[in-house]
Motif scaffolding. Structure first.
Motif, short mmCIF file in Angstrom:
data_model
loop_
_atom_site.label_atom_id
_atom_site.label_comp_id
_atom_site.label_asym_id
_atom_site.label_seq_id
_atom_site.Cartn_x
_atom_site.Cartn_y
_atom_site.Cartn_z
N PRO A 134 9.68 1.76 -4.04
CA PRO A 134 9.35 1.91 -2.62
C PRO A 134 10.22 2.98 -1.99
CG PRO A 134 10.61 -0.09 -3.00
CD PRO A 134 10.25 0.44 -4.34
N ARG A 135 9.68 3.66 -1.01
CA ARG A 135 10.43 4.71 -0.34
C ARG A 135 11.34 4.08 0.71
NH1 ARG A 135 9.16 10.44 0.55
NH2 ARG A 135 10.31 11.21 2.34
N GLY A 136 12.63 4.39 0.63
CA GLY A 136 13.57 3.91 1.62
C GLY A 136 14.01 5.05 2.51
N LEU A 192 0.82 -1.21 0.00
CA LEU A 192 0.00 0.00 0.00
C LEU A 192 0.85 1.26 0.00
CD1 LEU A 192 -2.77 -1.10 2.51
CD2 LEU A 192 -2.99 -0.89 0.03
N THR A 193 1.93 1.27 0.79
CA THR A 193 2.75 2.48 0.83
C THR A 193 3.45 2.73 -0.50
OG1 THR A 193 4.58 1.26 1.86
CG2 THR A 193 3.07 2.44 3.33
N ILE A 242 16.86 12.47 -3.02
CA ILE A 242 17.29 11.11 -3.31
C ILE A 242 16.61 10.09 -2.39
CG2 ILE A 242 19.49 11.81 -4.30
CD1 ILE A 242 20.83 11.14 -1.65
N ASN A 243 16.56 8.87 -2.89
CA ASN A 243 15.91 7.75 -2.23
C ASN A 243 16.90 6.59 -2.18
OD1 ASN A 243 13.99 5.94 -1.20
ND2 ASN A 243 13.05 5.55 -3.19
N HIS A 244 17.38 6.23 -0.98
CA HIS A 244 18.29 5.10 -0.83
C HIS A 244 17.47 3.82 -0.69
CE1 HIS A 244 21.92 7.60 0.03
NE2 HIS A 244 21.03 8.44 0.52
N VAL A 245 17.51 2.95 -1.70
CA VAL A 245 16.73 1.73 -1.67
C VAL A 245 17.42 0.70 -2.57
CG1 VAL A 245 15.21 2.42 -3.57
CG2 VAL A 245 14.35 0.82 -1.86
N VAL A 246 17.27 -0.58 -2.24
CA VAL A 246 17.90 -1.71 -2.95
C VAL A 246 19.38 -1.43 -3.25
CG1 VAL A 246 15.79 -2.71 -3.86
CG2 VAL A 246 16.95 -0.98 -5.22
N VAL A 288 21.11 4.50 -5.08
CA VAL A 288 20.54 5.83 -4.90
C VAL A 288 19.66 6.12 -6.11
CG1 VAL A 288 21.00 8.29 -4.65
CG2 VAL A 288 22.51 6.63 -3.56
N LEU A 289 18.37 6.33 -5.84
CA LEU A 289 17.42 6.66 -6.89
C LEU A 289 16.94 8.09 -6.71
CD1 LEU A 289 15.09 3.50 -6.92
CD2 LEU A 289 17.18 3.89 -8.24
N CYS A 290 16.54 8.70 -7.80
CA CYS A 290 15.91 10.01 -7.73
C CYS A 290 14.56 9.86 -7.04
CB CYS A 290 15.73 10.58 -9.13
SG CYS A 290 14.83 12.15 -9.17
N LEU A 291 14.31 10.67 -6.04
CA LEU A 291 13.04 10.60 -5.32
C LEU A 291 11.88 11.05 -6.20
CD1 LEU A 291 11.82 9.98 -2.50
CD2 LEU A 291 12.16 12.39 -1.93
#
Length: 240
Positions: A201-203, A152-153, A222-226, A229-232
Motif C-alpha cells: 500500500p502507498r503510504g 482498491l488503491t 521511497i514509501n514509508h509504510v508499516v 522504508v520500502l522502495c516505491l
C-alpha cells in the motif's frame, strides 16, 4: 499497524514474491484483526469495527494466491471473506449492510465468479441508494468503506488510483465507487497476475531521496509504510 502484526510482515515480504508466506501473512492478519488482536483491537461489530480490514486482508491473501497460480487458495480466501461479510450484514445498519454487499462483490471478483459479482454490486448499488445518505463523501470514511477504498488503491498500484479517482467530486461517491469497482477491479487483478507482483500500500512517499538506495533495483524513491522504508518501485526494504 505494529511490527508484530501479521499483515505488516506480509507487506514487508511482498518484494520477495514468496507467495505462500505472503498468503499466510495476510490470512493470519485477517484472523488476528477480526479476533481483536491486531489493528483496532476491538470486537467485530462495534462502532469502529475491524471487520473491513479483516476482509481486506483475506482478499489480499486471495490475490497473492492468484498471482502464485493457486486458484484453490484464492477461491477459499474469497469465500471466507464472503461468509464474514454475509454474516456481518445481518446485524448492520443500512450503510454498513450496503458496504457488505459491496464486499461480497469484491469477493466474487477475486473468486472469479463474474456473474455473482455483478449481482452483488447491483444489490450494493440499490442498498446505498436506499440508505439515503446525506453526505456520501463523508460516508466513505466509515471503517467498512474505508477498508474497501484501501483495497482498491493498493490493487491499483503502480498506477496509484486515489480517492477522487474512485469517488469523483464526492457528490455521488457511493454509487460511483460501485461503478468503479465493477469496471476496474477485474483489470487490476489481471494486471497484478501479468506482472507477477503485488505492490505494498502507498503510504507517505518521497522521490529522489539520496539518503536511500534500493538494494534490489537502485531506486531512491521511497514509501514509508508499516514503520518501514520500502522502495516505491519494487517494494524492497531500504536502509538509510
Amino acid at each position: 499497524m505494529s511490527d508484530r502484526d501479521h499483515a505488516a510482515r506480509a507487506i514487508r515480504t511482498l518484494h520477495t514474491e514468496r507467495w505462500p508466506d505472503i498468503v499466510d501473512g495476510y490470512t493470519l492478519g485477517a484472523y488476528g484483526t477480526m479476533a481483536g488482536y491486531e489493528g483496532f483491537e476491538r470486537t467485530l461489530t462495534d462502532d469502529r469495527t475491524s471487520a473491513g480490514d479483516g476482509l481486506r486482508y483475506l482478499l489480499l491473501a486471495g490475490v497473492a494466491a492468484r498471482i502464485a497460480g493457486d486458484e484453490t487458495t484464492a477461491h477459499n480466501r474469497a469465500l471466507q471473506a464472503r461468509l464474514v461479510a454475509t454474516d456481518y450484514r445481518r446485524d448492520a445498519d443500512p450503510l454498513a449492510a450496503a458496504a457488505c454487499e459491496e464486499w461480497i462483490g469484491h469477493c466474487q471478483v477475486v473468486a472469479g465468479n463474474d456473474e455473482k459479482a455483478g449481482a452483488a454490486y447491483d444489490r450494493a448499488s440499490e442498498a446505498y441508494a436506499a440508505a439515503s445518505v446525506e453526505d456520501p463523501a463523508g460516508a466513505t470514511t466509515e471503517p467498512l468503506l474505508q477498508a474497501g477504498t484501501d483495497l482498491l488503491t493498493q490493487l491499483s498500484r503502480p498506477d496509484d488510483d486515489a480517492w477522487d479517482d474512485i469517488h469523483g467530486d464526492g457528490s455521488d461517491a457511493l454509487a460511483r465507487r460501485i461503478r468503479f469497482a465493477r469496471a476496474r477491479l477485474p483489470s487490476y487483478l489481471d494486471a497484478r497476475e501479468r506482472a507477477g507482483h503485488l505492490h505494498a500500500p502507498r503510504g507517505s512517499t518521497e522521490y529522489g531521496n539520496d539518503s536511500y538506495e534500493c538494494p534490489d533495483c537502485g531506486a531512491n524513491d521511497i514509501n514509508h509504510v508499516v514503520n518501514t522504508v520500502l522502495c516505491l518501485r519494487c517494494d524492497a526494504v531500504i536502509e538509510s
